[in-house]
Design a protein around this motif. Structure first.
Motif: not given
Lengths: 167, 167
Positions: B40-57
């Motif tokens: 999460d921290r890396l994502e907030r810093n813009g180093y990592v992009a997270k992409e959720a799998a569609p259709g799942r919880g």
DNA sequence: ACTAACATGTAATCTGTTACATGATTGA
DNA sequence: TCAATCATGTAACAGATTACATGTTAGT
């Protein structure tokens, strides 16, 4: 480390810091914010007794002593060393430093044997899917060096422990 | 380690954990409470992009990608590796694992040379007052073993680095 | 007079661990 | 159907780092 060095005799925090830094890899800095609160916690747990030098203000030395409870706790920790204390080289080296404090030779050797068992379990740092990659297969020069160095380290330590246990 | 492994390709957190644990000494556990907040921290810093799998919880995989900013940051960290990253064996081994990512051979070797300089500075783990104690003088068998093992380790690594730089 | 080393502490912040919590998928 | 493994997250707590803060002692 604090309890271990205090087992060698009463001393004040600054002295402990020097010894801890030396043991901790001759560069690793241990900050004031780590050391003094740690001493306070040990004091609150009753493992360490703090005695302020008379007549001085905040700058006076505080002589630290290992209490009987503290010594018993230290020996318990050493005797029970397992898990990360055996697995992590840095932690294990700290255990080694004070292992002679255990009065029973059998307890000392039991710790060594746990380390030896860990070192003897085959390990691989890198995997191709689920298949472990052997050092000879690694093409990346730095990962290869990493594996070869780790292997040399492990071999040296295993040889020493075996010799120590047999003697 | 997260950025380094993501540089090898997009993957989800659980996969990263496996690789990190393997690299981290084949026993060292990395807990969920460490990994996911770190991502999460890396994502907030813009180093990592997270992409959720569609259709799942909540149970769905999140594919993680290293962004351009993240890659640049990773390379900067590797190139500038110094201090604890050079001094602490565990940290240095992580640097080594990803050092090949640096596009410039000269930058790679500069890191190796810093490690070599560190390994070549004479060090002692124990002192008699101010005088460093040599391994041969140490009477405590475990401290002696500690010093001999450390020396063997250091010798193996120095030999490898010298060979690598010369080649 | 000044600097380095000695000596101890606190506060803000960040990170790691442990325990809790949910849910899907796969094989026995 | 049950357990193990896969997969992700949160909350409470403990511990480490950094920066701040103070004062002494010894040598130049």
């Amino acid at each position: 480390m604090v309890l271990g060095f205090l087992a060698e005799g009463r001393q004040h925090g600054y002295e402990l810091r020097r010894k801890i830094e030396q043991l901790h890899g001759h560069t690793r800095r241990i900050s004031d914010g780590t050391l003094y609160p740690a001493i306070d916690r040990l004091e609150r747990n009753g493992y360490v007794a703090k005695e302020a030098a008379p007549g001085r203000g905040r700058a006076g030395r505080h002589t630290l002593t290992l209490t009987d409870v503290g010594r018993r706790h230290l020996l318990d920790v050493l005797r029970a060393a397992d898990g990360h204390d055996i697995t992590d080289a840095t932690r294990f080296f700290v255990v080694l430093t004070f292992l002679s404090l255990l009065p029973d030779r059998a307890d000392q050797h039991a710790v060594l044997r746990r380390r030896l068992t860990f070192l003897e379990t085959p390990a691989s740092f890198f995997y191709d899917g689920n298949r472990p990659i052997r050092a000879e297969e690694v093409v990346d020069p730095y990962r290869r060096g990493l594996l070869l160095t780790a292997r040399a380290t492990s071999a040296a330590e295993k040889a020493w422990i075996r010799e120590e246990i047999d003697s």
